[in-house]
Scaffold this active site. Structure first.
Site, PDB file in Angstrom:
ATOM      1  CE  LYS A   1     -43.556  15.078  -0.075  1.00  0.00           C
ATOM      2  NZ  LYS A   1     -44.036  16.478   0.077  1.00  0.00           N
TER       3      LYS A   1
ATOM      4  CE1 TYR B   1     -44.810  14.682  -5.294  1.00  0.00           C
ATOM      5  CE2 TYR B   1     -43.888  16.451  -3.970  1.00  0.00           C
ATOM      6  CZ  TYR B   1     -44.906  15.554  -4.227  1.00  0.00           C
ATOM      7  OH  TYR B   1     -46.016  15.514  -3.416  1.00  0.00           O
TER       8      TYR B   1
HETATM    9  P1  NDP Z   1     -50.163  21.544   7.381  1.00  0.00           P
HETATM   10  O1  NDP Z   1     -49.346  22.429   8.234  1.00  0.00           O
HETATM   11  O2  NDP Z   1     -51.185  22.168   6.516  1.00  0.00           O
HETATM   12  O3  NDP Z   1     -50.910  20.458   8.278  1.00  0.00           O
HETATM   13  C1  NDP Z   1     -50.225  19.670   9.200  1.00  0.00           C
HETATM   14  C2  NDP Z   1     -51.177  19.267  10.314  1.00  0.00           C
HETATM   15  O4  NDP Z   1     -50.466  18.424  11.214  1.00  0.00           O
HETATM   16  C3  NDP Z   1     -51.668  20.432  11.172  1.00  0.00           C
HETATM   17  O5  NDP Z   1     -52.785  21.080  10.637  1.00  0.00           O
HETATM   18  C4  NDP Z   1     -51.990  19.753  12.488  1.00  0.00           C
HETATM   19  O6  NDP Z   1     -53.280  19.162  12.393  1.00  0.00           O
HETATM   20  C5  NDP Z   1     -51.000  18.601  12.542  1.00  0.00           C
HETATM   21  N1  NDP Z   1     -49.894  18.851  13.474  1.00  0.00           N
HETATM   22  C6  NDP Z   1     -49.576  18.061  14.529  1.00  0.00           C
HETATM   23  N2  NDP Z   1     -48.535  18.554  15.198  1.00  0.00           N
HETATM   24  C7  NDP Z   1     -48.167  19.688  14.584  1.00  0.00           C
HETATM   25  C8  NDP Z   1     -47.145  20.647  14.812  1.00  0.00           C
HETATM   26  N3  NDP Z   1     -46.279  20.520  15.832  1.00  0.00           N
HETATM   27  N4  NDP Z   1     -47.051  21.694  13.983  1.00  0.00           N
HETATM   28  C9  NDP Z   1     -47.886  21.823  12.937  1.00  0.00           C
HETATM   29  N5  NDP Z   1     -48.879  20.936  12.659  1.00  0.00           N
HETATM   30  C10 NDP Z   1     -49.019  19.877  13.473  1.00  0.00           C
HETATM   31  O7  NDP Z   1     -49.146  20.667   6.518  1.00  0.00           O
HETATM   32  P2  NDP Z   1     -49.473  19.846   5.196  1.00  0.00           P
HETATM   33  O8  NDP Z   1     -50.805  19.242   5.312  1.00  0.00           O
HETATM   34  O9  NDP Z   1     -49.187  20.692   4.025  1.00  0.00           O
HETATM   35  O10 NDP Z   1     -48.331  18.707   5.244  1.00  0.00           O
HETATM   36  C11 NDP Z   1     -48.446  17.590   6.087  1.00  0.00           C
HETATM   37  C12 NDP Z   1     -47.628  16.427   5.495  1.00  0.00           C
HETATM   38  O11 NDP Z   1     -48.144  16.111   4.206  1.00  0.00           O
HETATM   39  C13 NDP Z   1     -46.153  16.711   5.285  1.00  0.00           C
HETATM   40  O12 NDP Z   1     -45.394  15.556   5.562  1.00  0.00           O
HETATM   41  C14 NDP Z   1     -46.041  17.045   3.808  1.00  0.00           C
HETATM   42  O13 NDP Z   1     -44.774  16.753   3.248  1.00  0.00           O
HETATM   43  C15 NDP Z   1     -47.107  16.154   3.228  1.00  0.00           C
HETATM   44  N6  NDP Z   1     -47.677  16.668   1.977  1.00  0.00           N
HETATM   45  C16 NDP Z   1     -47.792  15.831   0.906  1.00  0.00           C
HETATM   46  C17 NDP Z   1     -48.330  16.266  -0.276  1.00  0.00           C
HETATM   47  C18 NDP Z   1     -48.484  15.335  -1.422  1.00  0.00           C
HETATM   48  O14 NDP Z   1     -48.851  15.787  -2.497  1.00  0.00           O
HETATM   49  N7  NDP Z   1     -48.257  14.042  -1.240  1.00  0.00           N
HETATM   50  C19 NDP Z   1     -48.740  17.657  -0.448  1.00  0.00           C
HETATM   51  C20 NDP Z   1     -48.638  18.463   0.759  1.00  0.00           C
HETATM   52  C21 NDP Z   1     -48.108  17.968   1.924  1.00  0.00           C
HETATM   53  P3  NDP Z   1     -54.265  19.102  13.656  1.00  0.00           P
HETATM   54  O15 NDP Z   1     -54.552  20.542  13.974  1.00  0.00           O
HETATM   55  O16 NDP Z   1     -55.413  18.347  13.173  1.00  0.00           O
HETATM   56  O17 NDP Z   1     -53.499  18.409  14.758  1.00  0.00           O
END
Ligand code: NDP
Length: 368
Positions: free
Chosen positions: A136, A221
């Site tokens: 989401k 949320y």
């Molecule tokens: P992070 O920044 O921690 O991780 C995102 C990952 O996406 C990066 O580590 C990277 O992984 C990849 N990525 C690919 N392209 C890009 C870019 N251009 N810039 C940055 N990262 C990129 O974010 P979150 O994990 O916190 O959030 C990711 C998603 O999850 C969002 O949509 C957020 O809303 C959702 N979320 C949902 C939660 C829930 O409880 N349901 C809680 C937290 C987040 P790699 O290096 O492997 O390519």
């Protein structure tokens, strides 16, 4: 299988002293060595902070297993490969993951990347013939959400959104109470969702990657919660935005929005979404015959709360473990959670977010 089901039902009713409020999908969530049915083989796309949490939670799943990785960071892939015993042939990057279509070892891709990337990534995964689970918000507006729904339908794959609260036992029990009429006619919902965001350079504060500020990330949320707590779809919204730090929260990145929603029955919701206040994770709902308050209401748990009948006592289980087992049950057996987690459910939230942004910008009441 039959004897296990009987055992769990007995456990639910007698040992725990609780009515069977868990939805059927939750019956499959406890770790069980004797489970012999199909396993949902999942690749995670985006090995970031939430992807890490999901991967760890999936270790305890009965029906779902992490088997593949899609990442732009080779060092993370190496680490995860070793940690989760993932073969090299199941590892991809953002340039080559379309080849996943030729990999029978992967059933579904869980997209856990920045919001602005979800739509295009979803379309590519669908085209590769794999089920899509998207975090989401599913995209950055309703148009994107609908394109995702249409693409998955055309490819005959499932589209599910990471609405983990729809599997969370206390939340499920409250929704069941509302369905059973225990609150009477729901009248009012209050949702407060927010935290103080740190690093000003992160993607969450860049419009093209996030699609917006707090509303996309955490305000959603309260929107989703209002809908499942009241059991109706809103017909209008009003919204007011305040911004105390325009340098950090640039054009198109909302810092704080208060919004109100009206529902067909006459019920109303009043909510706060913010990136500028900590400890905002609270739901309250009152009906003609009772109330519920939950705080924390959507964090990783344990969720805490009480109703007019007393405290909520359902045991905490890691949300993402329940979610992934529940999604496997949905994909393999068609077992629906108490509130949907499909693409259409995601589009409903996106339409409301679009309307809230419009209402905040124009000051008018937006009809849905
Ligand atoms: P992070 O920044 O921690 O991780 C995102 C990952 O996406 C990066 O580590 C990277 O992984 C990849 N990525 C690919 N392209 C890009 C870019 N251009 N810039 C940055 N990262 C990129 O974010 P979150 O994990 O916190 O959030 C990711 C998603 O999850 C969002 O949509 C957020 O809303 C959702 N979320 C949902 C939660 C829930 O409880 N349901 C809680 C937290 C987040 P790699 O290096 O492997 O390519």
């Amino acid at each position: 299988m039959g004897s296990r089901r009987k055992f769990i039902e007995k456990l639910s009713i007698t040992t725990l002293g609780l009515p069977l409020l868990t939805s059927p999908v939750n019956l499959f969530s406890a770790s069980c060595d004797s489970y012999e049915g199909p396993i949902l083989k999942v690749a995670i796309m985006g090995l970031g902070s939430y992807g890490t949490r999901v991967a760890e939670a999936m270790v305890s799943c009965t029906r779902a297993k992490l088997v593949g990785l899609i990442s732009g960071t080779p060092a993370k892939v190496e680490k995860w490969k070793a940690k989760y015993a993932i073969p090299e042939k199941n590892c991809y990057n953002y340039g080559n993951f379309d080849a996943i279509k030729d990999n029978p070892d992967i059933d579904a891709v869980y997209i856990i990347t920045p919001n602005g990337l979800h739509k295009d990534q979803c379309l590519r995964v669908a085209k590769a013939g794999k089920h899509v689970i998207s975090e989401k918000p599913m995209g950055i507006n309703a148009l994107e959400g609908q394109a995702m729904v249409d693409a998955c339908k055309a490819a005959n794959v499932k589209l599910l959104i990471g609405y983990r609260m729809h599997f969370e036992p206390k939340t499920v029990s409250v929704i069941q109470m509302r369905i059973d009429g225990e609150f009477g006619q729901p009248k009012f919902f209050q949702g407060q969702s927010g935290f103080t965001i740190g690093d000003p350079t992160q993607w969450r504060l860049k419009k093209e990657l996030s699609g917006g500020g707090a509303m996309m990330d955490i305000g959603i949320y309260s929107i989703n919660g209002a809908r499942y707590m009241l059991g109706e779809e809103p017909i209008w919204v009003t919204a007011q935005e305040t911004k105390t730090d325009p340098e950090k929260f640039k054009e198109g990145i909302d810092e704080t929005i208060q919004f109100q929603m009206g529902f067909p029955s006459g019920a109303v919701a009043s909510c706060l979404s913010t990136y500028a206040m900590n400890n905002l994770d609270r739901f309250f709902m009152t009906g003609t015959d009772g109330f519920v308050e939950m705080q924390p209401s959507t964090g990783y748990g344990p969720i805490e709360g009480r109703t007019h009948k007393g405290p909520l006592t359902q045991a905490h289980v890691t949300h993402q473990t329940l979610q992934m087992d529940g999604m496997a049950a949905l994909i393999f057996d068609g077992k629906q959670p108490i509130v949907p987690v499909d693409g259409e459910e995601g589009v409903k939230d996106m339409k409301i977010i679009d309307a809230i942004f419009l209402a905040a910008k124009t000051g008018v009441k937006v009809e849905l």
